[in-house]
Motif scaffolding. Structure first.
Motif, short mmCIF file in Angstrom:
data_model
loop_
_atom_site.label_atom_id
_atom_site.label_comp_id
_atom_site.label_asym_id
_atom_site.label_seq_id
_atom_site.Cartn_x
_atom_site.Cartn_y
_atom_site.Cartn_z
N TRP A 151 0.76 -1.18 0.07
CA TRP A 151 -0.13 -0.12 0.24
C TRP A 151 1.43 1.03 -0.36
O TRP A 151 0.63 1.90 -1.15
CB TRP A 151 -0.66 0.37 1.03
CG TRP A 151 -2.22 1.43 1.08
CD1 TRP A 151 -2.98 0.99 0.49
CD2 TRP A 151 -2.07 2.41 0.96
NE1 TRP A 151 -3.85 2.20 0.74
CE2 TRP A 151 -3.48 2.52 0.65
CE3 TRP A 151 -0.91 3.44 2.09
CZ2 TRP A 151 -3.12 4.86 1.43
CZ3 TRP A 151 -1.60 4.95 2.30
CH2 TRP A 151 -2.89 4.94 1.94
N ASN A 152 1.59 1.53 0.71
CA ASN A 152 2.40 2.48 1.13
C ASN A 152 3.26 2.40 -0.24
O ASN A 152 3.83 3.71 -0.53
CB ASN A 152 3.82 2.38 2.24
CG ASN A 152 2.78 3.13 3.82
OD1 ASN A 152 2.14 3.88 4.13
ND2 ASN A 152 2.20 1.82 4.36
N TYR A 155 1.04 4.27 -2.86
CA TYR A 155 1.02 5.31 -2.00
C TYR A 155 1.45 6.80 -2.05
O TYR A 155 1.58 7.42 -3.23
CB TYR A 155 0.19 5.41 -0.98
CG TYR A 155 -0.04 7.05 -0.13
CD1 TYR A 155 -1.65 7.21 -0.54
CD2 TYR A 155 0.67 7.38 0.99
CE1 TYR A 155 -1.96 8.42 -0.12
CE2 TYR A 155 -0.13 8.03 1.66
CZ TYR A 155 -1.37 9.30 0.82
OH TYR A 155 -1.60 10.19 1.64
N CYS A 158 2.87 6.75 -6.40
CA CYS A 158 1.58 8.13 -6.91
C CYS A 158 1.72 9.48 -6.45
O CYS A 158 1.40 10.12 -7.82
CB CYS A 158 0.40 7.16 -7.52
SG CYS A 158 0.04 5.74 -7.50
N GLY A 183 -3.24 12.51 -3.38
CA GLY A 183 -3.45 11.11 -2.50
C GLY A 183 -4.24 10.10 -2.55
O GLY A 183 -4.59 9.46 -2.50
N GLY A 186 -3.43 8.47 -4.69
CA GLY A 186 -2.29 6.74 -4.44
C GLY A 186 -3.29 5.71 -3.55
O GLY A 186 -2.64 4.42 -3.01
N GLY A 187 -3.82 6.23 -2.50
CA GLY A 187 -5.24 5.61 -1.82
C GLY A 187 -5.05 4.43 -2.94
O GLY A 187 -5.80 3.19 -2.05
N GLY A 190 -3.13 2.08 -4.36
CA GLY A 190 -2.46 1.12 -3.03
C GLY A 190 -3.19 -0.21 -2.45
O GLY A 190 -3.11 -0.75 -2.48
N THR A 191 -4.77 0.49 -2.44
CA THR A 191 -6.04 -0.70 -2.29
C THR A 191 -5.40 -1.29 -3.31
O THR A 191 -6.02 -2.72 -2.90
CB THR A 191 -7.21 0.20 -2.20
OG1 THR A 191 -6.98 1.19 -0.90
CG2 THR A 191 -7.94 -0.52 -1.93
N GLY A 251 -6.68 8.41 1.20
CA GLY A 251 -5.32 8.27 1.30
C GLY A 251 -5.19 10.29 1.16
O GLY A 251 -4.35 10.88 0.80
#
Length: 272
Positions: A151-152, A155, A158, A183, A186-187, A190-191, A251
């Motif tokens: 995820w990070n 996140y 991105c 954000g 990225g969230g 990451g998901t 995010g």
């Protein structure tokens, strides 16, 4: 996370804590939907609330610290795409060690099959320690590591890329919009990357340790294979919609609040 002069660790830590609590208060009901589908939307929130401050504080502070470490290691003055992904992955691994016990308690309190065993967070912790041993609080550490690494990496990678593609912001409102967009992107990415590990992690953490038996779900990658073999690839993305609806916008909220709090700290220090 910013082109401004970095602030000391304590400020990064505090800003991450504020951002984390803000995000969980807004987005937590969707996390319960993911795990338990429209029951008591704030059931089990005490564990995440206590978790979010150290979790997000560790995330952003570790990302900053590891970024400095990798820039020095590779002799690079500024962050680039590859370093952003590497730094995010390492920050995620660091964050994992903080969150595992809280995640375990949250999963046990939210899940329909196990929630009735516990009267609350403290009762859940006490029963886990008594019945399964203190090390059981770190059940699922390996799968949590993979979940947070993926995820990070997505996140922070991105965020760097989206910010690089956007024109320079000429005011705070525009910058806030950019932060929300980068954000949230990225969230979302990451998901997409970590949902299979999140599914596996929940199953591992919701499987009580029984002496003399080997749990069906034990290690992350074998458990991933078990789910795919028995239930198909789609099972690895169970709960994806409410999860991405939370962690995508979440995010963005994280980054906006973190950036805003850091700007406040910079102004405060300048005026001191």
């Amino acid at each position: 996370m910013s082109s401004d002069k970095p602030l000391p660790f304590i400020y990064q830590f505090a800003a991450g804590a504020v951002a984390g609590v803000s995000e969980i208060l807004v987005m937590y009901p969707l996390d319960v939907v993911k795990t338990r589908v429209f029951s008591r939307l704030y059931r089990g929130i005490s564990a995440p609330i206590l978790m979010e401050a150290p979790k997000r504080a560790t995330k952003f502070a570790a990302n900053d610290a590891w970024g400095k470490f990798y820039r020095d290691l590779f002799g690079v003055q500024k962050m680039n795409q590859s370093l952003s992904v590497l730094t995010g992955a390492t920050a995620g691994a660091t964050e994992s060690f903080v969150v595992v016990p809280f995640e375990l308690v949250k999963i046990r309190l939210q899940d329909r099959t196990s929630a009735g065993r516990y009267s609350g967070m403290l009762d859940c912790v006490a029963k886990i320690v008594k019945q399964e041993g203190p090390l059981a609080l770190y059940n699922g550490l390996e799968s949590t590591l993979w979940r947070h690494i993926l995820w990070n990496a997505g996140y922070f990678g991105c965020i760097f890329q989206v910010r690089a593609l956007l024109p320079k912001a000429d005011n705070k409102s525009t910058q806030m919009g950019y932060d929300l967009l980068s954000g949230a992107t990225g969230g979302t990415v990451g998901t997409i990357l970590n949902t299979p590990m999140d599914v596996v992690k929940s199953r591992i953490q919701n499987s009580p340790k029984v002496a003399g038996t080997i749990p069906k779900y034990n290690w992350a990658w074998p458990a991933l294979g078990t789910v795919m073999k028995e239930e198909g690839f789609g099972a690895l993305y169970k709960g994806f919609i409410p999860k991405v609806l939370r962690l995508g916008p979440g995010g963005g909220i994280l980054l906006v609040v973190f950036t805003g709090v850091m700007d406040f700290f910079r102004k405060m220090r300048a005026e001191a």
